[in-house]
Design an enzyme around this catalytic site. Structure first.
Site, short mmCIF file in Angstrom:
data_model
loop_
_atom_site.label_atom_id
_atom_site.label_comp_id
_atom_site.label_asym_id
_atom_site.label_seq_id
_atom_site.Cartn_x
_atom_site.Cartn_y
_atom_site.Cartn_z
N SER A 1 39.50 -28.44 -26.67
CA SER A 1 39.40 -29.57 -25.76
C SER A 1 40.79 -30.05 -25.32
O SER A 1 41.54 -29.30 -24.71
CB SER A 1 38.57 -30.67 -26.44
N HIS B 1 29.79 -29.56 -26.97
CA HIS B 1 31.20 -29.80 -27.24
C HIS B 1 31.50 -29.95 -28.73
O HIS B 1 32.43 -29.34 -29.25
CB HIS B 1 31.66 -31.06 -26.48
#
Ligand code: NAG
Ligand code: NAG
Ligand code: NAG
Length: 417
Positions: free
Chosen positions: A185, A390
């Site tokens: 990320s 995620h």
């Protein structure tokens, strides 16, 4: 639409409350670890990186390094259990994402946490921390509790200073000339910022393995994330006016409350599991109850309000661009009215990415956009499970099968035995 707007409004209010709670931090909540133990917090949620990995028989070292602009960062080196005398070269850096820390890579336990899996494959693994989290809330000159200047940073400065300093430190300490880098990320997005701004540093790295890389956020679907990030963007000035520059630190009221609620088996799945699902997307059975309980002892790990605000700006832009100070200051700082974009066509480092179809924070559309921009993409892998999101990357019990093999394949290609 009306209900979405209402929801946004309430979340916005909650956000204000959360930020205000930071003002009350520490003094009000003098809960030390001994008290938490008697209250039944899971032991793993109370331990730091060396303690937690040590509990499973892993040796780790704690190092500190200083960035060019004076931030003192903690980095951990962890060795696999069967790897004495047979560490592969070059070293590997593993970097966390927004509001997280190195501990993220241990929370899922020895069968799933990437720090365990990668070190057990006998790579010389270094697990970094970015400025502003609880391991890197220090500076040679500035006091984070008193000096607002400490918090004048976003992902831009992390890419400009923290990632280069981390690379230099690891190369210098190991005596190697290059290393391999894994970024999750923001840990990947900031690496690309470094490559765009300071290409010489990018040359010190063989390969970037980008797990759900956060660059532009044009297609982010999570309403909660939109509200938090958009709220930070709209409130940054107001918060600054009342002296709040830090967002969601560990030890603040909100983090303590989350850790408290999430330690109970009965509530952890319902409330805390749902919080993760609302922030990202639902993936039943992927993250174990135990991991949920432990993770809220280590997150949110703290950052600057500006870091959140910059992502708020990214939601309404179709570019991967620098922090927007507003026209007059943009002119002073960038020499242009609008914040400049990072030039990804210059980033020629070999690039591999893994992304999840069900990721509501870093959307597939934005990863595909990134792939089109980058000139040297070796492979882009959509994780085989269509529900992959995620937070599955660090926390899922299935990372060993769905993430680690591809990471290992590319680390092997760029390692010497
Ligand atoms: C982690 O815990 C150990 C043992 O309690 C302690 O010596 C060390 O200073 C801690 N490290 C950090 C970075 O908090
Ligand atoms: C690299 O190591 C040398 C010798 O230990 C030290 O003098 C130098 O400051 C280090 N540089 C960095 C960037 O850490
Ligand atoms: C980006 O870099 C490439 C290669 O150096 C150059 O040709 C291009 O003009 C740059 N684009 C921008 C917008 O600066």
């Amino acid at each position: 639409m009306a209900s979405t707007n209402n929801l946004k409004f309430y979340i916005f209010l909650a956000f204000v409350a959360i930020i205000l709670a930071n003002v009350l931090k520490s003094g009000l909540f003098p809960i030390n670890n001994d008290i938490k133990r008697t209250l039944g917090y899971p032991e793993n949620s109370l331990l730091n990186f060396t303690e937690l990995s040590g509990r499973y028989g892993y040796l780790s070292e704690e190092h500190t390094l200083v960035t060019e602009d004076g931030y003192i960062l903690t980095i951990f080196r962890i060795n696999g259990k069967q790897c004495a005398g047979k560490l592969k070269k070059p070293p590997v850096v593993l970097m966390h994402g927004l509001l997280l820390s190195s501990d993220l890579w241990l929370d899922a336990g020895p069968d799933a946490g990437l720090a365990y899996l990668i070190s057990d494959a006998c790579y010389d693994l270094w697990v970094g921390n970015q400025r502003g989290n609880y391991y890197s809330r220090r500076h040679v000159r500035l006091n984070p509790d008193k000096d607002e200047e400490f918090w004048q940073f976003s992902a831009d400065e992390i890419g400009l200073y923290d990632i280069p300093a981390t690379i230099d430190y690891v190369l210098n300490t190991t005596g190697e000339e290059k290393l391999n880098y894994i970024g999750y990320s923001q840990g990947a997005g900031t690496f690309l910022i470094m490559c765009s701004e300071r290409p010489g540093y990018c040359d010190k790295v063989n390969i970037l393995i980008a797990l759900a890389p956060a660059t532009r956020l044009t297609n982010t679907k999570s309403v909660l994330a939109q509200s938090i990030l958009g709220g930070a963007q709209q409130l940054e000035g107001l918060l600054a006016a009342i002296g709040i520059y830090e967002a969601l630190p560990k030890g603040a009221l909100n983090q303590e409350l989350l850790a408290f609620v999430c330690k109970f088996s009965a509530t952890s799945e319902f409330i805390c599991g749902n919080l993760i699902a609302t922030l990202d997307s639902s993936h039943p059975g992927s993250i174990s109850k135990e991991t949920i309980k432990i993770s809220f002892g280590h997150s949110p790990a703290g950052t600057s309000v500006r870091t959140l605000a910059r992502y708020g700006q990214a939601l309404s832009s179709d570019k991967f661009q620098k922090y927007d100070y507003g026209k007059p200051r943009n002119l002073d700082i960038y020499g242009e009215e609008k914040p400049p974009s990072y030039n990804l066509s210059t980033v020629t480092i070999p690039f591999v990415t893994l992304y999840g179809k069900n990721d509501n924070l870093v959307a597939t559309e934005d990863v595909l956009w990134l792939i089109k921009e980058l000139p040297n993409v070796l492979e882009a892998v959509e994780v085989a499970d269509p529900m992959w999101n995620h937070f599955d990357v660090p926390y899922s019990q299935f990372s060993k099968d769905l993430i680690f093999p591809k990471v290992n394949e590319y680390l092997q290609k760029y390692s010497i035995y």
